[in-house]
Design a protein around this motif. Structure first.
Motif, PDB file in Angstrom:
ATOM      1  N   THR A  49     -34.754 -15.265 -21.804  1.00  0.00           N
ATOM      2  CA  THR A  49     -34.052 -13.993 -21.298  1.00  0.00           C
ATOM      3  C   THR A  49     -32.977 -13.461 -21.981  1.00  0.00           C
ATOM      4  OG1 THR A  49     -34.310 -14.698 -18.754  1.00  0.00           O
ATOM      5  CG2 THR A  49     -33.014 -12.638 -19.251  1.00  0.00           C
ATOM      6  N   SER A  50     -32.165 -14.097 -22.424  1.00  0.00           N
ATOM      7  CA  SER A  50     -30.875 -13.494 -23.373  1.00  0.00           C
ATOM      8  C   SER A  50     -31.015 -12.819 -24.515  1.00  0.00           C
ATOM      9  CB  SER A  50     -29.956 -14.615 -23.485  1.00  0.00           C
ATOM     10  OG  SER A  50     -30.534 -15.538 -24.418  1.00  0.00           O
ATOM     11  N   HIS A 109     -26.281 -24.121 -21.300  1.00  0.00           N
ATOM     12  CA  HIS A 109     -25.789 -25.088 -20.581  1.00  0.00           C
ATOM     13  C   HIS A 109     -26.833 -25.523 -19.617  1.00  0.00           C
ATOM     14  CE1 HIS A 109     -22.587 -25.965 -16.723  1.00  0.00           C
ATOM     15  NE2 HIS A 109     -23.384 -26.995 -17.374  1.00  0.00           N
ATOM     16  N   ARG A 145     -35.685 -25.485 -21.245  1.00  0.00           N
ATOM     17  CA  ARG A 145     -35.325 -24.117 -20.823  1.00  0.00           C
ATOM     18  C   ARG A 145     -34.061 -23.620 -21.650  1.00  0.00           C
ATOM     19  NH1 ARG A 145     -33.790 -23.819 -14.774  1.00  0.00           N
ATOM     20  NH2 ARG A 145     -32.118 -24.604 -15.505  1.00  0.00           N
ATOM     21  N   GLY A 174     -35.891 -18.855 -19.665  1.00  0.00           N
ATOM     22  CA  GLY A 174     -34.811 -19.339 -20.574  1.00  0.00           C
ATOM     23  C   GLY A 174     -34.552 -18.562 -21.758  1.00  0.00           C
ATOM     24  N   ARG A 231     -34.928 -12.133 -25.459  1.00  0.00           N
ATOM     25  CA  ARG A 231     -35.827 -11.322 -25.364  1.00  0.00           C
ATOM     26  C   ARG A 231     -36.054  -9.843 -25.137  1.00  0.00           C
ATOM     27  NH1 ARG A 231     -41.044 -13.105 -21.486  1.00  0.00           N
ATOM     28  NH2 ARG A 231     -42.560 -12.781 -23.297  1.00  0.00           N
ATOM     29  N   LEU A 289     -18.852 -20.497 -15.442  1.00  0.00           N
ATOM     30  CA  LEU A 289     -19.102 -20.574 -13.982  1.00  0.00           C
ATOM     31  C   LEU A 289     -17.857 -21.035 -13.416  1.00  0.00           C
ATOM     32  CD1 LEU A 289     -22.370 -22.870 -14.202  1.00  0.00           C
ATOM     33  CD2 LEU A 289     -22.218 -20.313 -13.699  1.00  0.00           C
ATOM     34  N   VAL A 303     -24.545 -16.997 -22.834  1.00  0.00           N
ATOM     35  CA  VAL A 303     -25.773 -17.626 -23.319  1.00  0.00           C
ATOM     36  C   VAL A 303     -26.322 -16.703 -24.354  1.00  0.00           C
ATOM     37  CG1 VAL A 303     -28.259 -18.002 -22.612  1.00  0.00           C
ATOM     38  CG2 VAL A 303     -26.324 -18.155 -20.927  1.00  0.00           C
ATOM     39  N   ALA A 338     -20.934 -16.342 -17.446  1.00  0.00           N
ATOM     40  CA  ALA A 338     -22.077 -17.278 -17.880  1.00  0.00           C
ATOM     41  C   ALA A 338     -23.271 -16.450 -18.400  1.00  0.00           C
ATOM     42  CB  ALA A 338     -22.343 -17.953 -16.673  1.00  0.00           C
ATOM     43  N   GLU A 339     -23.758 -15.440 -18.101  1.00  0.00           N
ATOM     44  CA  GLU A 339     -24.843 -14.836 -18.514  1.00  0.00           C
ATOM     45  C   GLU A 339     -24.513 -14.220 -19.970  1.00  0.00           C
ATOM     46  OE1 GLU A 339     -23.693 -13.754 -15.518  1.00  0.00           O
ATOM     47  OE2 GLU A 339     -23.392 -11.746 -15.649  1.00  0.00           O
ATOM     48  N   SER A 341     -18.820 -22.865 -19.473  1.00  0.00           N
ATOM     49  CA  SER A 341     -19.812 -22.040 -19.478  1.00  0.00           C
ATOM     50  C   SER A 341     -19.594 -20.748 -18.558  1.00  0.00           C
ATOM     51  CB  SER A 341     -21.311 -22.913 -19.219  1.00  0.00           C
ATOM     52  OG  SER A 341     -21.117 -23.205 -17.962  1.00  0.00           O
TER      53      SER A 341
END
Lengths: 330, 235
Positions: B102-103, B80, B148, B100, B105, B50, B74, B70-71, B48
């Motif tokens: 965010t990616s 994750h 989430r 959750g 929306r 990190l 998503v 990571a971001e 993921s």
């Protein structure tokens, strides 16, 4: 229905009180104090982004405030640039330094970042004092041009009050809209848990740096307003002590709420003055008062009156170490 | 869908993963089982984004994602659920779910369809939507963490020990929901110490020991493997 009417009445009453302040104040000294408190409200609202929403400590706010003040002052005095151009530049200049301080926040947390912001603040103050050819040195900058609005020059303390009030209302509106946006939610997510924020698709780098820039921008604008209002600035105003005062304003009022910093800034500007009758003991008494507030209402003053006490409960639990702090290592 | 090839990860000078390879195909539930400290969490963190890789390659949906943060993963469809739940304690259940999304929306796009699905899977979350997450029980927090992650509309869901710290009844409930989510078309990579439950819902499994994959087979074959039985299923 009755409740609605009551709410309107309270709102009208509050507006009337706020608008009548310059008339009620006994003399120009207190009017000046009221104006100063409005400027501090803007700084505190800015600091609230970084501390209250994003969860990072900054002791650099007085430096950002000073950078804004010096930008407006030097542009006005040395380059004869109008206040209306200098003010946004003050905000931008401060936020550029905010980005600079935001970058270490990507690697440093907690006490370490706090130390870095203290160091930055001290460096800025040193430069103001010693880079005489550029900043006019320890004697400060005088004869800063005032503000005129389409032929009308703001001169009296009361006029400044309404002028500053406009900026305070604007700052509150900006804060409100950010709090209710995706950006505001990202700030809070970073405050609560950075790993979880990243795995939820939040860009940590952007969010943290932007938060620092935004909080510096508010301080810079407040600094520009301060310079124009006082017509004279000197480096000693922008000290580490002042940064602590800003921080205390947010903490006592209620970090992470919209009205907390407003109330904290007003209280911490007026209360020391009201205690002056205590002569040499007044600062000691003031200090004791702050310690007591931290012990008995660690969640901040506004949270005592919060309709839904959940957030206050959580902050209290966190501040008084009743819950485990989230694992920062994994 | 996911292809991990020969990855190596170091914590300082200590090698945590030694040439780990695994793959997950569309629609599968794959489980990675192993003892404490075997490297299960490190595998998930590497996938993921990190954890930095020393060597090796990770491909997701045919793209090399070895160094994608990571971001951004998503947004590509990889969510994750981190170990220990990690909900946002000072935010409400609703706000947790909102974050959750965010990616994908933009602005104030409507979330009600996604929320409805999650509230249907976890009715408890609907009841508690206005409550702050720290006041939820462990089981509810785990549901929230999974919810989430689902808000990100993932194609692949990474789950790190969803059974950790839950009562047996709750573990069963959570696994039932995972099975349902898989039925909705979400592929899963499930890391577990509770090998019995994990092998029960998984299609295939890998066994990891000391940072090395030592065994892989279908879940039913692993359940009947004498070594696995002895080491992870209590004889």
């Amino acid at each position: 229905m009755n409740k609605k009417v009551l709410r309107y009445l309270v709102f009208i009453l509050l507006a009337a009180v706020i608008l009548s302040i310059p008339g009620v104040m006994p003399n120009n000294y207190y009017r000046g104090l009221a104006n100063l408190s409005l400027i501090y409200v803007i700084v505190a609202l800015g600091l609230n982004f970084i501390y209250g929403y994003t969860g990072y400590i900054s002791f650099a706010q007085a430096a950002f405030f000073g950078i804004g003040a010096y930008t407006t002052a030097l542009l006005g005095v040395d380059h004869h640039i109008s206040f209306w151009l200098a003010l946004p530049l003050s905000g931008i200049m401060a936020s550029l330094f905010g980005v600079l301080i935001g970058i270490p926040s990507l690697k440093l947390t907690g006490h370490y970042l706090a130390m870095a912001t203290i160091g930055f603040g001290i460096i800025v103050q040193m430069l103001m004092q010693n880079w005489t050819s550029f900043t006019h040195g320890a004697t400060g900058v005088g004869n800063i041009p005032g503000i005129s609005l389409g032929g009308f020059t703001i001169s009296s303390a009361s006029q400044y009050y309404y002028f500053l009030l406009f900026f305070v209302v604007l700052s509150i509106l900006v804060t409100w809209s950010i709090e209710h946006s995706n950006l505001g939610r990202s700030f809070k997510a970073v405050r609560e848990d950075e790993i979880a924020a990243a795995t939820s698709g939040i860009n940590l780098t952007f969010t943290k740096v932007f938060s620092f820039a935004l909080s510096a921008f508010f301080a810079g604008i407040a600094g520009g307003l301060y310079a124009s209002m006082s017509a004279y600035i000197s480096p000693d105003t922008f000290s580490f002590d002042q940064s602590i005062v800003f921080f205390t304003m947010v903490l006592i009022g209620g970090a992470g709420t919209m009205l907390g910093p407003v109330i904290g800034a007003i209280l911490l500007t007026f209360v020391p003055e009201l205690l002056r009758f205590m002569k040499e003991y007044y600062m000691a008494l003031f200090g004791i008062g702050i310690v007591l507030i931290m012990i008995f209402i660690p969640q901040g003053i506004v949270n005592v009156f919060a309709k839904d006490g959940q957030f206050a409960e959580w902050i209290t639990a966190k501040r008084t170490a009743r819950v485990e702090s989230p694992q920062k290592d994994l | 869908m996911l292809k991990v090839s020969n990855i190596e990860v170091y914590y300082g000078k200590i090698r945590a993963l030694n040439s780990v390879s695994l793959s997950v195909k569309q629609g599968e539930i794959v489980t990675l089982i192993g003892a404490n400290g075997a490297g299960k969490t490190t595998v998930l963190r590497s996938i993921s984004g990190l954890q930095r890789l020393e060597k090796g390659k990770i491909e997701f949906l045919g793209k090399d994602v070895s160094i994608v943060p990571a971001e951004n993963l998503v947004g590509m469809g990889l969510a994750h659920v981190p170990e220990g739940r990690r909900v946002f304690p000072g935010l409400t259940v609703y706000e947790n779910l909102e974050i959750g999304a965010t990616s994908w929306r933009k602005g104030k796009a409507c979330l009600s369809g996604d929320l409805e699905n999650i509230y249907e899977l976890f009715p408890r979350l609907k009841e508690r939507s206005k409550q702050l997450a720290w006041s939820l029980s462990g089981g509810e927090q785990q549901m929230l963490a999974i919810g989430r992650a689902l808000m990100a509309r993932p194609k692949l869901l990474l789950l790190d020990e969803p059974s950790l710290g839950l009562s047996p009844v709750l573990v069963e409930q959570v696994f039932e929901v995972l099975h349902k989510i898989n039925g909705q078309g979400v592929t899963m990579l499930l890391v577990e110490q509770n090998a019995f439950m994990a092998l029960d819902i998984a299609h295939r499994g890998y066994v990891i020991e000391n940072g090395r994959i030592v065994l892989t087979d279908t879940a039913s074959a692993l359940s009947n493997d004498s070594k696995v039985k002895e080491a992870y299923l209590g004889g």
